[in-house]
Write a protein that holds these residues in place. Structure first.
Motif, PDB file in Angstrom:
ATOM      1  N   GLN A  78      10.891  -1.262  -2.941  1.00 49.94           N
ATOM      2  CA  GLN A  78      10.525  -0.223  -3.805  1.00 49.94           C
ATOM      3  C   GLN A  78      10.318   1.481  -2.087  1.00 49.94           C
ATOM      4  O   GLN A  78       9.141   0.690  -0.974  1.00 49.94           O
ATOM      5  CB  GLN A  78       9.520   0.410  -4.103  1.00 49.94           C
ATOM      6  CG  GLN A  78       9.667  -0.432  -5.540  1.00 49.94           C
ATOM      7  CD  GLN A  78       8.360   0.048  -6.589  1.00 49.94           C
ATOM      8  OE1 GLN A  78       8.099   0.747  -6.369  1.00 49.94           O
ATOM      9  NE2 GLN A  78       8.484  -0.003  -8.175  1.00 49.94           N
ATOM     10  N   LEU A  79      10.772   2.331  -2.083  1.00 48.18           N
ATOM     11  CA  LEU A  79      10.658   2.844  -1.163  1.00 48.18           C
ATOM     12  C   LEU A  79       9.696   4.848  -1.641  1.00 48.18           C
ATOM     13  O   LEU A  79       9.449   5.339  -2.596  1.00 48.18           O
ATOM     14  CB  LEU A  79      11.982   4.360  -0.408  1.00 48.18           C
ATOM     15  CG  LEU A  79      12.874   2.596   0.394  1.00 48.18           C
ATOM     16  CD1 LEU A  79      14.323   3.515  -0.145  1.00 48.18           C
ATOM     17  CD2 LEU A  79      12.469   2.378   1.495  1.00 48.18           C
ATOM     18  N   MET A 102       0.988  -1.209  -0.244  1.00 44.60           N
ATOM     19  CA  MET A 102      -0.053  -0.101   0.096  1.00 44.60           C
ATOM     20  C   MET A 102       1.438   0.778  -0.210  1.00 44.60           C
ATOM     21  O   MET A 102       0.637   2.302  -0.213  1.00 44.60           O
ATOM     22  CB  MET A 102      -1.244   0.167   0.869  1.00 44.60           C
ATOM     23  CG  MET A 102      -1.680  -0.919   1.055  1.00 44.60           C
ATOM     24  SD  MET A 102      -2.994  -0.419  -0.044  1.00 44.60           S
ATOM     25  CE  MET A 102      -4.208  -2.158  -0.631  1.00 44.60           C
ATOM     26  N   THR A 103       2.252   0.784  -0.244  1.00 47.88           N
ATOM     27  CA  THR A 103       2.938   2.344   0.434  1.00 47.88           C
ATOM     28  C   THR A 103       3.096   2.640  -1.050  1.00 47.88           C
ATOM     29  O   THR A 103       3.517   4.444  -0.859  1.00 47.88           O
ATOM     30  CB  THR A 103       3.784   2.358   0.995  1.00 47.88           C
ATOM     31  OG1 THR A 103       4.977   1.216   0.539  1.00 47.88           O
ATOM     32  CG2 THR A 103       4.213   2.491   2.463  1.00 47.88           C
ATOM     33  N   GLY A 136      11.130   7.041  -3.627  1.00 47.51           N
ATOM     34  CA  GLY A 136      12.029   7.430  -3.899  1.00 47.51           C
ATOM     35  C   GLY A 136      13.490   6.412  -3.840  1.00 47.51           C
ATOM     36  O   GLY A 136      13.978   5.889  -2.088  1.00 47.51           O
ATOM     37  N   GLY A 137      13.936   5.264  -4.760  1.00 47.32           N
ATOM     38  CA  GLY A 137      14.309   4.315  -4.751  1.00 47.32           C
ATOM     39  C   GLY A 137      14.154   3.056  -4.130  1.00 47.32           C
ATOM     40  O   GLY A 137      13.622   2.790  -3.275  1.00 47.32           O
ATOM     41  N   THR A 138      15.029   2.382  -3.675  1.00 47.92           N
ATOM     42  CA  THR A 138      14.295   1.033  -3.379  1.00 47.92           C
ATOM     43  C   THR A 138      15.914   0.888  -1.465  1.00 47.92           C
ATOM     44  O   THR A 138      17.034   1.317  -1.515  1.00 47.92           O
ATOM     45  CB  THR A 138      14.837  -0.226  -3.921  1.00 47.92           C
ATOM     46  OG1 THR A 138      16.083  -0.202  -4.415  1.00 47.92           O
ATOM     47  CG2 THR A 138      14.286   0.149  -5.406  1.00 47.92           C
ATOM     48  N   LEU A 139      15.051  -0.251  -1.160  1.00 45.90           N
ATOM     49  CA  LEU A 139      15.977  -0.916   0.034  1.00 45.90           C
ATOM     50  C   LEU A 139      17.677  -1.983  -1.256  1.00 45.90           C
ATOM     51  O   LEU A 139      17.447  -1.617  -1.501  1.00 45.90           O
ATOM     52  CB  LEU A 139      14.959  -2.176   0.761  1.00 45.90           C
ATOM     53  CG  LEU A 139      13.941  -1.526   2.165  1.00 45.90           C
ATOM     54  CD1 LEU A 139      13.739  -2.509   2.301  1.00 45.90           C
ATOM     55  CD2 LEU A 139      14.628  -0.295   2.687  1.00 45.90           C
TER      56      LEU A 139
END
Ligand SMILES: Nc1ncnc2c1ncn2[C@@H]1O[C@H](COP(=O)(O)OP(=O)(O)OP(=O)(O)O)[C@@H](O)[C@H]1O
Length: 334
Positions: free
Chosen positions: A267-268, A142-143, A275-278
């Motif tokens: 994903q962030l 959901m984020t 905003g990029g990934t872990l």
């Protein structure tokens, strides 16, 4: 003395209000003592470049006009610069989570008038890898929906677009494997999602990370463990009412530094945008940015700024004269 302000606005934010009302806004700021020049962003990343340039050019004030995405980009342009001026906000996006946390009025005239009053306070900024956020970072189920909703749909139906996307995604929830390290806490488990809040205002709700304060030097971290769809809906329903913190499916803690990793592709979401990934390392930069607030520093959610810092001081006394009297820019005058 007339002050120079730089207005950085996203012409596509929310219902494209700024496109129509720019001359009126410039006039109002002018009457309030700010000689204002405007920069319309042309796409992703442009607000960051424009904000960095505005700091270099020595503007007395930067104003971000748009939604949380635009605001985050402006913060990214300012965060590493020496001598950054205060930041004002005209909330013209779809959800405007950060402005909501501060109690900045959605009404454009009122938001301009609040800037003109020239009160500010210091707030914390989140550093994540080599980027910054001021509201919320998250990942997992959901984020991602905030940046998956097409902007045309947001322009047409506003926040409803996010809820529709949420319902569409609900049957396809997937857990992720997460490694978390924050001080003494080490955690490894399958989880549905995680949120790291600098404020308590998330997606139009203020109870998901209810204790988050933007000037306490801490992040509030919420992790939802792996669960089935029925449990997910039950916990989210509790969370929207602020009754979730003791639920066994949840972990909630505060920290100023957190490291998150995963063998999965995660994903962030930073302030509502991709905003990029872990993996990521997040650090809370206490009192890193001066932000325009109302005279009392009171927010509509009352508790988003902790008591001790709710007495803002007037920019009037500060802009331009710090060098001359040795007054530290981050300390209120007596
Ligand atoms: N001229 C432009 N055309 C298209 N997209 C743009 C333009 N300028 C900026 N953008 C992008 O639009 C994204 C979303 O904008 P913004 O967050 O301001 O509005 P919003 O999504 O309507 O509001 P909210 O984030 O509060 O829901 C920004 O992250 C930015 O990268």
């Amino acid at each position: 003395m007339v002050k120079r302000a730089r207005l950085i606005y996203n012409p596509t934010s929310g219902r494209e209000e700024m496109k129509k009302r720019l001359p009126e806004v410039l006039q109002r700021l002018e009457r309030g003592g700010f000689e204002t020049s405007a920069h319309a962003t042309i796409g992703e990343g442009d607000a960051t470049l424009a904000a960095a340039e505005a700091v270099n050019r020595g503007f007395d004030l930067i104003i971000a006009a748009g939604g949380d995405g635009t605001l985050c980009e402006v913060v990214n342009g300012m965060a590493e610069k020496e001598g950054r001026p205060p930041l004002g906000i005209l909330p013209l996006g779809t959800t405007n989570d950060f402005a909501r946390a501060l109690g900045i009025p959605k009404n454009l005239e009122q938001a301009c008038d609040l800037i003109i009053q020239q009160y500010s306070t210091d707030i914390d900024v989140g550093k994540i890898n080599n980027r910054y956020f001021i509201n919320i970072a998250g990942g997992g189920s959901m984020t991602e929906l905030t940046y998956e909703v097409p902007s045309k749909l947001k322009t047409m139906i506003g926040q409803l677009a996010y809820y529709m996307k949420g319902l569409e995604k609900l049957p396809r929830l997937k857990p992720i494997e997460l490694y978390v390290k924050a001080g003494d806490l080490e955690f490894h488990d399958e989880v549905m999602m995680f949120l790291v809040g600098n404020t308590n205002s998330v997606g139009g709700f203020e109870k998901l990370v209810p204790e988050a304060r933007m000037n306490d030097g801490l992040f509030d971290v919420l992790i939802l463990r792996k669960c089935n769809l029925a449990e997910f809906i039950r916990v989210v329903t509790l969370a929207l009412r602020g009754e979730h913190l003791n639920d066994p499916n949840l972990i909630y803690f505060q920290t100023n530094h957190i490291e998150i990793n995963s063998p999965d592709y995660v994903q962030l979401n930073l302030d509502g945008e991709f905003g990029g990934t872990l993996p990521c390392v997040m650090t809370n930069l206490k009192s890193h940015l001066q932000i325009i607030v109302d005279e009392s520093g009171q927010s509509i959610y009352k508790k988003t700024l902790i008591e001790t810092l709710t007495t803002p001081f007037q920019l009037k006394e500060r802009i331009g004269d710090d060098e001359h009297d040795g007054h530290h820019p981050h300390q209120p005058r007596e």
